[in-house]
Write a protein that holds these residues in place. Structure first.
Motif, PDB file in Angstrom:
ATOM      1  N   TYR A 372       0.860  -1.188   0.000  1.00  0.00           N
ATOM      2  CA  TYR A 372       0.000   0.000   0.000  1.00  0.00           C
ATOM      3  C   TYR A 372       0.898   1.241   0.000  1.00  0.00           C
ATOM      4  O   TYR A 372       1.970   1.244   0.625  1.00  0.00           O
ATOM      5  N   LYS A 373       0.400   2.296  -0.725  1.00  0.00           N
ATOM      6  CA  LYS A 373       1.065   3.608  -0.725  1.00  0.00           C
ATOM      7  C   LYS A 373       0.080   4.622  -0.178  1.00  0.00           C
ATOM      8  O   LYS A 373      -0.974   4.855  -0.787  1.00  0.00           O
ATOM      9  N   ASN A 374       0.426   5.161   0.980  1.00  0.00           N
ATOM     10  CA  ASN A 374      -0.476   6.093   1.668  1.00  0.00           C
ATOM     11  C   ASN A 374      -1.866   5.486   1.825  1.00  0.00           C
ATOM     12  O   ASN A 374      -2.894   6.144   1.655  1.00  0.00           O
ATOM     13  N   THR A 412       4.318   7.133   2.573  1.00  0.00           N
ATOM     14  CA  THR A 412       4.366   6.030   3.548  1.00  0.00           C
ATOM     15  C   THR A 412       3.916   4.752   2.853  1.00  0.00           C
ATOM     16  O   THR A 412       2.799   4.675   2.327  1.00  0.00           O
ATOM     17  N   TYR A 413       4.810   3.777   2.846  1.00  0.00           N
ATOM     18  CA  TYR A 413       4.522   2.499   2.193  1.00  0.00           C
ATOM     19  C   TYR A 413       4.269   1.438   3.268  1.00  0.00           C
ATOM     20  O   TYR A 413       4.969   1.392   4.297  1.00  0.00           O
ATOM     21  N   SER A 414       3.274   0.600   3.013  1.00  0.00           N
ATOM     22  CA  SER A 414       2.891  -0.449   3.961  1.00  0.00           C
ATOM     23  C   SER A 414       2.974  -1.807   3.280  1.00  0.00           C
ATOM     24  O   SER A 414       2.561  -1.955   2.123  1.00  0.00           O
ATOM     25  N   CYS A 415       3.511  -2.774   4.032  1.00  0.00           N
ATOM     26  CA  CYS A 415       3.572  -4.169   3.562  1.00  0.00           C
ATOM     27  C   CYS A 415       2.740  -5.017   4.511  1.00  0.00           C
ATOM     28  O   CYS A 415       2.946  -4.988   5.736  1.00  0.00           O
ATOM     29  N   VAL A 416       1.767  -5.763   3.971  1.00  0.00           N
ATOM     30  CA  VAL A 416       0.873  -6.610   4.754  1.00  0.00           C
ATOM     31  C   VAL A 416       1.075  -8.057   4.307  1.00  0.00           C
ATOM     32  O   VAL A 416       0.977  -8.354   3.100  1.00  0.00           O
ATOM     33  N   ALA A 417       1.351  -8.945   5.275  1.00  0.00           N
ATOM     34  CA  ALA A 417       1.540 -10.374   4.981  1.00  0.00           C
ATOM     35  C   ALA A 417       0.419 -11.158   5.645  1.00  0.00           C
ATOM     36  O   ALA A 417       0.098 -10.939   6.811  1.00  0.00           O
ATOM     37  N   ASN A 418      -0.195 -12.077   4.885  1.00  0.00           N
ATOM     38  CA  ASN A 418      -1.258 -12.907   5.458  1.00  0.00           C
ATOM     39  C   ASN A 418      -1.328 -14.239   4.733  1.00  0.00           C
ATOM     40  O   ASN A 418      -0.701 -14.447   3.690  1.00  0.00           O
TER      41      ASN A 418
END
Length: 960
Positions: A372-374, A412-418
């Motif tokens: 995700y970006k922002n 702000t970059y977000s990394c989500v692992a699932n």
């Protein structure tokens, strides 16, 4: 069944010919118990054969002075197993329920520091026979085109055994012989594990559909019975086929239930389904219901490879494998990699930047990453490239590449692992990319922190801080010296704040420690690295810690305290003390080895201490300086006490050696103190009359007027002109443990289970048996052995040898009388030895009777046997009496040796044994049906002069 192996050593002092200090030396190997077989191979090594599951007992008996130490080892091929890390004297090695892998060569090593150690070896052969395994294989082939098909069946029988097994094939109850049936072929295949025989049924015929039995035998060695297995061959016989209800790989969340079903679709006889977990056993919570395996609330420990195997002994077993994976997800990390092509360590506009995201998960390939970006999902474009699995990173790493960075890419970059479809919660990490939020780290050690000193046993903190770095990565600590591990036992330890805390520091932790920035949770650039030196301080290490220093009076004594290591190495103080008081002497040179010299006088004996100090503490060398002689050492093989026939007294010949007699002033005698119930019975000085003790030479003193059956404590201490040494003590005990039901008869009739103190010899092949008319085997041979005891009573007992199978011709059984301790009193009219009369009844009926020998065993350093009476062959159906004179030279035993004849009708029996002092009167008796007929003169002895089993004594020597 127990198998004993006794290893005997004996020696005579090479100079004196007596019993002094001597090394253990080989004598003989004997055994006792019920060995299946005992034989010698071509290198004169004894081989003991024992049945698997029986108890093996190996006993190493040694002689030598000082007392030897015994160590057991066992070798099998190139492997060596130590049974005792601690040497044990005269110890028995016992193996309960012996397994086949315990076979091999066993070594007993006896060493007392004198001469060469004595070593004996023996090979133990463990014999066994497993239940055979019978498998069936079928082949079908076309013959002459398509006219008909030929079916061939192979029945393969495999068994593990020692010795090699013999195979017998049966169809129904009929023995299959290859020479009498052209439709069968029996052969042994090549390259098989264990022993295998194959029964080949060629061009299967209707009569070949039957029950087949494979019987294996080791010919009853060790009383191992034959084993067999039966298989029914029909036209429906077929190998198993199975299928699973799940895929080859099953992924589940922790806490879920798992059901695995292994369905049998074909096979006759009906196959048996077995579940297993490789390479360990099934979990304790696992439930197996036929072909179904149920796992309740699985944990990470339940993960693994589960095997379903279906077997019906036809063809090959059917196998299916299920790989059970239990999901985990933890430790989500990120990396910021500036343009590696430009060798950049900062974020710069117009250059590339890569953000990476990794989670330690199981299974790793099932992790789903979302960027995700922002807060808005990121999709592939010309400036943003998503890599599901980054080839430049660790497997399972997802990366987002920013190409030719623009101001719009600062975000702000977000990394989500699932895990899709899983109850495991997702993990998330946010990375703020701006010109002010990302900068390279800088490592720094606080002033004075490059070298950290701590006393051994204390706690310490090593500090390596990150300054001016954004975001700040964790610090990884490791030992600078290669191959050294961290105190935690791992190669690397991670600290979030750069502070490594160590507790209970030891000197092996001393050295250089490396701190460096981690490549994750920060900039992925060249690591920053520094070192911190840990210095562990400890008091001086000295040698000797304690030393017993003996010397003659008026001689110079030198005490040295060697400094092996010290940290810090600079010493701060060296002081000498005597009995706790400081010795006045010039200031010691701290650079020299501590040393104290003085002339030994009666007034300055005592405890001396050298105390050496540094800034970490003080250590001590202790010396016990004395002119007292060393202790005496009792000789542990001293003969037993001797009974004095006049009165109720006994005497004891005390023997000892003097340890290092030349170390102190001349030893002029010994104080001996004999105590009973802590009351002094005797206190006297033994005068050596000018003769000094010699190293290794025994000194003897006879203690007399001791009362039967009392025990005494003997204390002994050496004496010099100036002092007396410490005493050593031992216990002398005289006991008479055997009580007979008919003491007035003065005869041993074996009526009591203790059989008058008789015992089975440990060096024979089999044992004598106690029985009477009521306890004998009803299936025994009717043509040998007595019907009653010597008196004709059916309730009376006797001893006999059973010569039926598995006894072989020449097998020996020996029965030992109690030990008779005779005094040195001379015989009548000045004769050299006291005579004794031995009498007994014997029964030797049967056409296969072997030999009955009576031996005299005289005890000394090594026992000596001599045949004093012998009878062979059939002697008639009656009990007969035998008697003869002996004149033993010392403590003795009577040995009854029965030797098996050519076949089973050879039982030999004995009864009513007596040993009396004085010569035998001439007589000859035959006992039949309870009546005794005397031939010749009557045989009478004065009651007061008889030495019988009823009055015999077992003499025990106990050590304290």
């Amino acid at each position: 069944m127990e198998l004993f192996w006794i290893l005997l050593f004996s020696s005579v002092h090479p100079l004196t010919g007596g019993q002094g200090v001597y090394a253990p030396a080989n004598a003989q190997i004997v055994h006792s118990g019920e060995a299946c077989n005992v034989k010698d191979d071509n290198i004169s090594e004894r081989i003991y054969t024992i049945k698997e599951g029986d108890t093996l007992v190996l006993q190493c008996i040694v002689k030598g002075h000082p007392r030897p130490q015994v160590r057991w080892t066992k070798t099998a091929g190139s492997a060596s197993d130590k049974f005792q890390e601690k040497p044990i004297f005269n110890e028995t090695l016992r193996i309960e329920s012996i397994k086949r892998i315990k076979g091999g060569r066993y070594y007993c090593k006896a060493d007392n520091g004198v001469g060469v150690a004595a070593i004996k070896s023996i090979r133990v052969d463990v014999q066994y026979l497993d239940v055979p395994v019978l498998t069936v294989h079928q082949t079908i082939s076309d013959v002459r085109g398509s006219y008909y098909q030929e079916k061939t069946v192979f029945l393969r029988c495999t068994v593990n055994s020692n010795p090699p097994a013999r195979f017998i094939w049966k169809r129904g109850n009929v023995l299959i012989e290859q020479s009498k049936d052209n439709g069968v072929d029996i052969y042994e295949p090549l390259y098989t594990q264990g022993e295998t025989k194959v029964l080949k049924l060629k061009n299967l015929r209707p009569r070949d559909f039957a029950d087949y039995t494979c019987q294996v035998s080791v010919r009853n060695v060790c009383n191992i019975e034959d084993k067999s297995i039966t298989f029914r061959l029909t036209n429906a016989t077929s190998p198993p086929i199975i299928r699973l209800s799940v895929n080859d790989t099953v992924v589940v969340d922790p806490g879920q239930d798992v059901l695995l079903n292994c369905e049998v679709t074909a096979g006759f006889p009906p196959p048996t389904v077995v579940w297993s977990l490789y390479p360990r056993s099934l979990p304790l919570s696992a439930q197996v219901r036929g072909p179904t395996l149920i796992l309740r609330a699985v944990t990470l420990d339940d993960a693994g490879t589960y095997n379903c195997t279906a077997v019906n002994n036809v063809g090959n077993p059917a196998r299916k494998i299920v790989n059970l994976v239990v999901r985990t997800m933890s430790n989500l990390t990120f990396q910021i990699t500036p343009d590696s092509n430009k060798d950049s360590e900062t974020i710069q506009m117009g250059r590339d930047l890569k953000l990476s995201c990794h989670v330690d998960a199981t299974p790793q390939d099932k992790v789903n990453y979302t960027w995700y970006k922002n807060g808005a999902p990121v999709f592939n474009s010309e400036s943003l490239i998503l890599l599901r699995s980054d080839p430049d990173m660790a497997p399972g790493t997802s990366s987002l590449e920013i190409v030719d960075m623009k101001f719009r890419d600062l975000a702000t970059y977000s990394c989500v692992a699932n895990f899709p479809g899983s109850r495991v919660p997702e993990l998330r990490v946010d990375v703020n990319i701006s010109q002010n939020s990302v900068s390279p780290p800088l490592l720094s050690v606080p002033p004075g922190g490059q070298v950290v000193s701590v006393r051994e046993g204390g706690n310490v903190e090593l500090v390596c801080l990150v300054v001016d770095g954004k975001p700040r990565p964790p610090i990884l600590w490791s030992r600078a010296e290669k191959d050294l591990l961290m105190p935690s036992g791992t190669a690397v330890m991670e600290t979030a704040d750069g502070r490594l805390r160590l507790k209970n520091v030891s000197r092996d932790m001393m050295g250089a420690y490396r701190c460096q920035t981690a490549p994750y949770n920060g900039l992925n650039i060249k690591r920053r690295e520094l070192q911190v030196q840990l210095n562990v301080q400890f008091p001086p290490i000295l040698d000797p810690v304690f030393q017993d220093a003996r010397s003659r009076n008026s001689q110079m004594v030198t005490l040295r305290c060697n400094i092996l290591r010290s940290n810090p190495p600079r010493l701060t103080d060296i002081r000498w003390f005597r009995n706790g008081d400081a010795i006045r002497m010039p200031m010691a040179d701290l650079k020299e080895m501590p040393e104290l010299k003085f002339k030994l006088e009666p007034t300055n004996n005592g405890s001396y201490e050298c105390r050496v100090s540094n800034n970490a503490g003080t250590s001590t060398c202790t010396f016990n300086v004395s002119a007292q002689p060393y202790n005496a050492e009792f000789y542990f093989d001293t003969p037993n006490p001797v009974r004095i026939l006049k009165g109720n007294n006994y005497s004891y010949n005390l023997q000892w050696t003097q340890k290092d007699p030349e170390a102190t002033d001349r030893i002029i005698g010994y104080w001996i103190n004999v105590r009973k119930n802590k009351q002094n019975v005797l206190w006297k000085q033994i005068d050596l009359k000018g003769k000094e003790p010699e190293p290794g030479v025994l000194i003897s003193h006879t203690i007399s007027d001791l009362k039967i059956p009392l025990s005494y404590e003997v204390r002994l201490s050496p004496i010099t002109t100036y002092s007396t040494g410490d005493f050593v003590s031992r216990i002398i005990q005289y006991s008479e443990p055997y009580t007979y039901p008919r003491p007035s008869d003065h005869v041993c009739g074996f009526e009591n289970e203790r059989i008058c103190g008789f015992s089975q010899d440990r060096s024979d092949i089999f044992d004598w048996t106690r029985q009477n008319h009521l306890t004998r085997n009803p299936k025994r041979s009717a043509n040998t052995g007595p019907d009653t005891d010597r008196s004709g009573s059916k309730e009376g007992y006797y001893m006999y040898i059973e010569t039926s199978f598995p006894r072989l011709q020449g097998d020996k059984a020996r029965l030992l009388s109690p030990l008779f301790n005779v005094s040195s009193v001379r015989g009548p009219k000045g004769s050299g030895r006291v005579p004794y009369c031995v009498s007994f009844y014997y029964h030797m009926k049967g056409k296969h009777i072997g030999t009955l020998n009576v031996l005299l065993r005289v005890r000394s350093i090594a026992s000596v046997d001599s045949v004093v009476w012998m009878k062979s062959g059939h002697q008639g159906p009656e009990w007969r009496k035998a008697f003869f004179d002996i004149s033993p030279s010392g403590p003795f035993q009577i040995v009854f040796e029965g030797i098996r004849g050519p076949s089973f009708e050879g039982d030999i029996a004995i009864d009513d044994v007596s040993i009396t002092m004085g010569k035998c009167k001439q007589e000859n008796t035959v006992a039949s049906a309870g009546k005794t007929v005397l031939i010749g003169r009557s045989h009478t002895l004065p009651v007061a002069s008889r030495l019988t089993f009823g009055l015999s004594c077992i003499l025990l020597l106990l050590y304290r």
